[in-house]
Design an enzyme around this catalytic site. Structure first.
Site, short mmCIF file in Angstrom:
data_model
loop_
_atom_site.label_atom_id
_atom_site.label_comp_id
_atom_site.label_asym_id
_atom_site.label_seq_id
_atom_site.Cartn_x
_atom_site.Cartn_y
_atom_site.Cartn_z
N HIS A 1 25.48 -32.28 -35.10
CA HIS A 1 24.11 -31.96 -34.71
C HIS A 1 23.96 -31.66 -33.22
O HIS A 1 22.92 -31.15 -32.79
CB HIS A 1 23.18 -33.13 -35.07
CG HIS A 1 22.80 -33.21 -36.51
ND1 HIS A 1 23.65 -33.70 -37.48
CD2 HIS A 1 21.66 -32.86 -37.17
CE1 HIS A 1 23.04 -33.68 -38.66
NE2 HIS A 1 21.84 -33.16 -38.49
N GLY A 2 24.97 -32.02 -32.44
CA GLY A 2 24.86 -31.82 -31.00
C GLY A 2 23.74 -32.67 -30.42
O GLY A 2 23.55 -33.82 -30.80
N GLY A 18 23.53 -68.96 -45.60
CA GLY A 18 23.77 -69.44 -44.25
C GLY A 18 25.19 -69.93 -44.08
O GLY A 18 25.59 -70.94 -44.65
N THR A 32 27.38 -68.45 -40.88
CA THR A 32 27.69 -68.31 -39.46
C THR A 32 26.87 -69.26 -38.61
O THR A 32 25.68 -69.47 -38.85
CB THR A 32 27.42 -66.86 -39.00
OG1 THR A 32 28.22 -65.98 -39.77
CG2 THR A 32 27.73 -66.68 -37.53
N GLU A 52 30.02 -59.98 -42.96
CA GLU A 52 30.87 -60.47 -44.06
C GLU A 52 32.36 -60.33 -43.74
O GLU A 52 33.17 -59.95 -44.58
CB GLU A 52 30.52 -59.75 -45.37
CG GLU A 52 29.12 -60.10 -45.83
CD GLU A 52 28.95 -60.00 -47.32
OE1 GLU A 52 29.91 -60.30 -48.06
OE2 GLU A 52 27.85 -59.64 -47.74
N GLY A 65 31.72 -68.44 -36.10
CA GLY A 65 31.50 -67.10 -36.61
C GLY A 65 32.62 -66.74 -37.56
O GLY A 65 32.64 -67.15 -38.72
#
Length: 381
Positions: free
Chosen positions: A338-339, A124, A126, A363, A131
């Site tokens: 792939h369109g 823990g 952020t 990160e 941020g």
């Protein structure tokens, strides 16, 4: 430095690839749709020691190195970014700080269970107002006898809903700024620890991401991780190592997207021949390979520097920045190859594209990496 892999690393790659293709790949699409955390997959990875690759054998790990862990994360990400992210956070952010800064008692208490997958680890850092500016931490830990009373919250905590332990930072002396931040370990079930709702994300959907709150949570001084007021410095060091792993994750996603694009381009025919034989597609595939190979060299180089106990902060940021932005481009190109098929779920490349974007944010954003890199090169000159 040489980039020729040892026999041990090659065997590891083969075994992780086999596991990923047999156990993870068949479930990846389903997990992306449901967002369900893959408990059974993590249980199996724990049994195979894939959750403790760089952990010394004395603490229940495989006793391998950073490069080995990077290869494993790359191979898992090749089929599913979300599972790879869970592994990366567990090892790099859950286990690594305890190994690096914990007391011997803390290592013996937590690391064996983490390395074998009996419990997951989380991290823990952020917060809603902290941020990229992690030094603006607002969570507080106030000394009270032999304990600290903790209040505040953390956001985007990967594995947060399933972790047995969470490492986190809190302000212990506001007057000292970033030099007044300390890190702690909190166990699941501790009174005052509140696990928030699971975030509904664009990608990495089966990776568990939560808000974690601390409401008058009392921790004994023995739960302090590292020395008093050294938490900010220690967690920045943790992130340096974690960036190598995120680079490996981005690399794996790019490889997975490229392989699907290559296969499709060889099979799909337009204007009388496979689209791979059209220069527009062939050049796109060539650019994908160039990016992938360059990223692999950067990521492996940073990992090898860390394993050699040489300075790697700059190299880790370079690897993370290049690999993450390369991965987004490659996954974007895979959709283009792939369109229209690339835009729907059936061919899976859209999932890789959604997952890859996280690597430019987590990160340390790309902007933060450029800040780190610029500071390091200016400092050198």
């Amino acid at each position: 430095m040489t980039f020729e892999l040892s026999e041990e690393h090659r065997l590891l790659r083969n075994s992780v690839r086999e596991f990923a293709e047999q156990e993870i790949a068949p479930l990846a699409e389903q997990l992306d749709v449901s967002g369900e955390f893959p408990h059974e997959i993590f249980r199996k990875m724990g049994e195979l020691n894939l959750l403790g690759i760089p952990v010394p054998e004395e603490y229940g790990g495989a006793g391998l190195d950073t490069l080995a862990n990077s290869i494993a994360v790359e191979e898992i990400a090749r089929v599913d970014g979300a599972t790879a992210l869970g592994v990366a956070a567990h090892v790099g952010l859950g286990i690594s700080p305890i190994l690096a800064f914990g007391t011997e008692a803390q290592k013996k208490k937590y690391v064996p269970a983490l390395a074998t997958g009996k419990m997951l680890g989380a991290f823990g850092l952020t917060e809603p107002n902290a941020g990229s500016d992690a030094g603006s931490t607002q969570t507080t830990a106030v000394a009270d006898g032999d304990s600290y009373v903790v209040n505040g919250s953390k956001m985007y905590c990967t594995n947060g809903g399933h972790a047995g332990v969470i490492n986190f930072t809190a302000v212990t002396d506001k007057s000292l700024g970033t030099k007044g931040i300390t890190s702690f370990i909190v166990e699941r079930g501790t009174k005052g620890l509140v696990i928030g709702k699971k975030e509904d994300k664009l990608g990495m959907r089966s990776s568990d991401t939560r808000v974690v709150a601390f409401e008058d949570m009392r921790l004994h001084r023995s739960q302090m991780l590292g020395e008093l007021n050294q938490g900010f410095v220690n967690f920045l060091k943790t992130l340096d190592g974690g960036r190598i792993t995120i680079g490996a994750l981005a690399l794996g996603l790019a490889v997975g997207a490229y392989e699907r694009a290559l296969k499709y381009a060889k099979e799909r025919k337009q204007f009388g021949k496979p689209i791979a034989e059209h220069q527009a597609i062939a050049f796109k595939l060539a650019d994908m390979v160039v990016g992938i190979e360059a990223a692999r060299h950067l990521v492996y180089h940073a990992a090898m520097l860390k394993d050699a106990k040489k300075p790697f902060k700059l190299d880790a940021s370079i690897a993370k920045l290049f690999a993450s932005e390369m991965s987004t481009r490659v996954c974007d190109d895979a959709i283009q190859v792939h369109g229209g098929y690339g835009y729907v779920r059936d061919y899976q490349v859209e999932r890789f594209y959604r997952d890859a974007k996280l690597c430019e944010i987590g990160e340390g954003t790309s902007e933060i990496q450029r800040l780190v890199i610029s500071r390091e090169i200016l400092k050198e000159n």
